[in-house]
Scaffold this motif. Sequence first.
Motif, short mmCIF file in Angstrom:
data_model
loop_
_atom_site.label_atom_id
_atom_site.label_comp_id
_atom_site.label_asym_id
_atom_site.label_seq_id
_atom_site.Cartn_x
_atom_site.Cartn_y
_atom_site.Cartn_z
N VAL A 155 36.80 -2.63 28.71
CA VAL A 155 35.86 -3.26 27.77
C VAL A 155 36.58 -3.68 26.50
O VAL A 155 36.36 -4.78 25.98
CB VAL A 155 34.70 -2.30 27.44
CG1 VAL A 155 33.82 -2.86 26.34
CG2 VAL A 155 33.88 -2.00 28.68
N GLU A 156 37.48 -2.85 25.99
CA GLU A 156 38.11 -3.12 24.69
C GLU A 156 39.47 -3.79 24.80
O GLU A 156 40.07 -4.14 23.79
CB GLU A 156 38.24 -1.83 23.89
CG GLU A 156 39.27 -0.84 24.41
CD GLU A 156 38.85 -0.02 25.63
OE1 GLU A 156 39.71 0.70 26.15
OE2 GLU A 156 37.70 -0.11 26.07
N TYR A 160 40.82 -5.63 21.54
CA TYR A 160 39.70 -6.01 20.69
C TYR A 160 39.95 -5.54 19.26
O TYR A 160 40.31 -4.40 19.02
CB TYR A 160 38.40 -5.40 21.22
CG TYR A 160 37.20 -5.72 20.38
CD1 TYR A 160 36.62 -6.97 20.42
CD2 TYR A 160 36.65 -4.77 19.53
CE1 TYR A 160 35.52 -7.27 19.64
CE2 TYR A 160 35.55 -5.05 18.75
CZ TYR A 160 34.99 -6.31 18.81
OH TYR A 160 33.91 -6.62 18.03
N SER A 161 39.77 -6.46 18.29
CA SER A 161 40.02 -6.13 16.89
C SER A 161 38.77 -6.16 16.02
O SER A 161 38.77 -5.62 14.93
CB SER A 161 41.04 -7.11 16.30
OG SER A 161 42.27 -6.95 16.93
N ASN A 197 34.27 -12.72 18.98
CA ASN A 197 35.08 -11.53 19.19
C ASN A 197 36.54 -11.91 18.98
O ASN A 197 36.99 -12.94 19.46
CB ASN A 197 34.89 -11.00 20.61
CG ASN A 197 33.53 -10.41 20.81
OD1 ASN A 197 33.02 -9.71 19.95
ND2 ASN A 197 32.94 -10.66 21.96
N VAL A 198 37.26 -11.06 18.27
CA VAL A 198 38.67 -11.32 17.98
C VAL A 198 39.52 -10.29 18.70
O VAL A 198 39.24 -9.09 18.66
CB VAL A 198 38.95 -11.25 16.46
CG1 VAL A 198 40.42 -11.49 16.17
CG2 VAL A 198 38.07 -12.25 15.70
N PHE A 199 40.56 -10.77 19.36
CA PHE A 199 41.51 -9.92 20.07
C PHE A 199 42.90 -10.17 19.51
O PHE A 199 43.25 -11.28 19.13
CB PHE A 199 41.51 -10.23 21.57
CG PHE A 199 40.28 -9.77 22.28
CD1 PHE A 199 40.29 -8.61 23.04
CD2 PHE A 199 39.10 -10.50 22.23
CE1 PHE A 199 39.16 -8.18 23.70
CE2 PHE A 199 37.96 -10.09 22.89
CZ PHE A 199 37.99 -8.92 23.63
N TYR A 255 37.29 -14.24 28.37
CA TYR A 255 36.61 -14.29 27.07
C TYR A 255 36.67 -15.72 26.54
O TYR A 255 37.47 -16.03 25.65
CB TYR A 255 37.27 -13.32 26.08
CG TYR A 255 37.10 -11.87 26.43
CD1 TYR A 255 35.90 -11.22 26.19
CD2 TYR A 255 38.14 -11.15 27.01
CE1 TYR A 255 35.74 -9.88 26.52
CE2 TYR A 255 37.98 -9.81 27.34
CZ TYR A 255 36.78 -9.19 27.09
OH TYR A 255 36.62 -7.86 27.41
N GLU A 256 35.83 -16.57 27.08
CA GLU A 256 35.87 -18.00 26.77
C GLU A 256 35.68 -18.31 25.29
O GLU A 256 36.28 -19.25 24.77
CB GLU A 256 34.81 -18.74 27.59
CG GLU A 256 35.07 -18.73 29.06
CD GLU A 256 33.95 -19.39 29.85
OE1 GLU A 256 32.98 -19.89 29.24
OE2 GLU A 256 34.04 -19.39 31.08
N ASP A 257 34.85 -17.56 24.60
CA ASP A 257 34.52 -17.86 23.21
C ASP A 257 35.24 -16.96 22.21
O ASP A 257 34.91 -16.96 21.02
CB ASP A 257 33.01 -17.75 22.99
CG ASP A 257 32.24 -18.77 23.81
OD1 ASP A 257 32.77 -19.88 24.00
OD2 ASP A 257 31.13 -18.46 24.28
N ALA A 258 36.21 -16.22 22.67
CA ALA A 258 36.91 -15.30 21.77
C ALA A 258 37.94 -16.03 20.92
O ALA A 258 38.32 -17.16 21.21
CB ALA A 258 37.61 -14.22 22.59
#
Length: 119
Positions: A16-17, A39-40, A47-49, A92-95
């Motif tokens: 998940v993360e 995941y940040s 969502n920012v990674f 994660y298309e929108d990350a």
Amino acid sequence: MNINARVYPLKEAIKVESIRYLFVSQGYKEKIKVVEFEYSGIFGDRNVFNLASGDYNAETNSIEDDTNTNNGDVCQVFNTVLSVIPRFFQIYEDAALMVKGSDSRIDFVDMQIELQEKL
């Protein structure tokens, strides 16, 4: 540069993360490498990674991103790291993706001086 040319086979682990990819650098010696998207947080509505990569430490299950392996296959390793970015965006298309280097840490310069003194 064609990032699909000369990349190492990958093992993928999705949580998940984070998403983690492991591969074996096969230069002068075999060395396990890792690419991880961790995941940040959230920025705006995205969502920012963080993308991290380096040598894999099996004892601590962690990334050693402040070492220089000098394994003679830097282009193939770099191509392999780049090749997982499109895979990440399929999941994660929108990350949003950020890359924060190990040299961003406050103690990085001191660590490099210590390493040079040991050599």
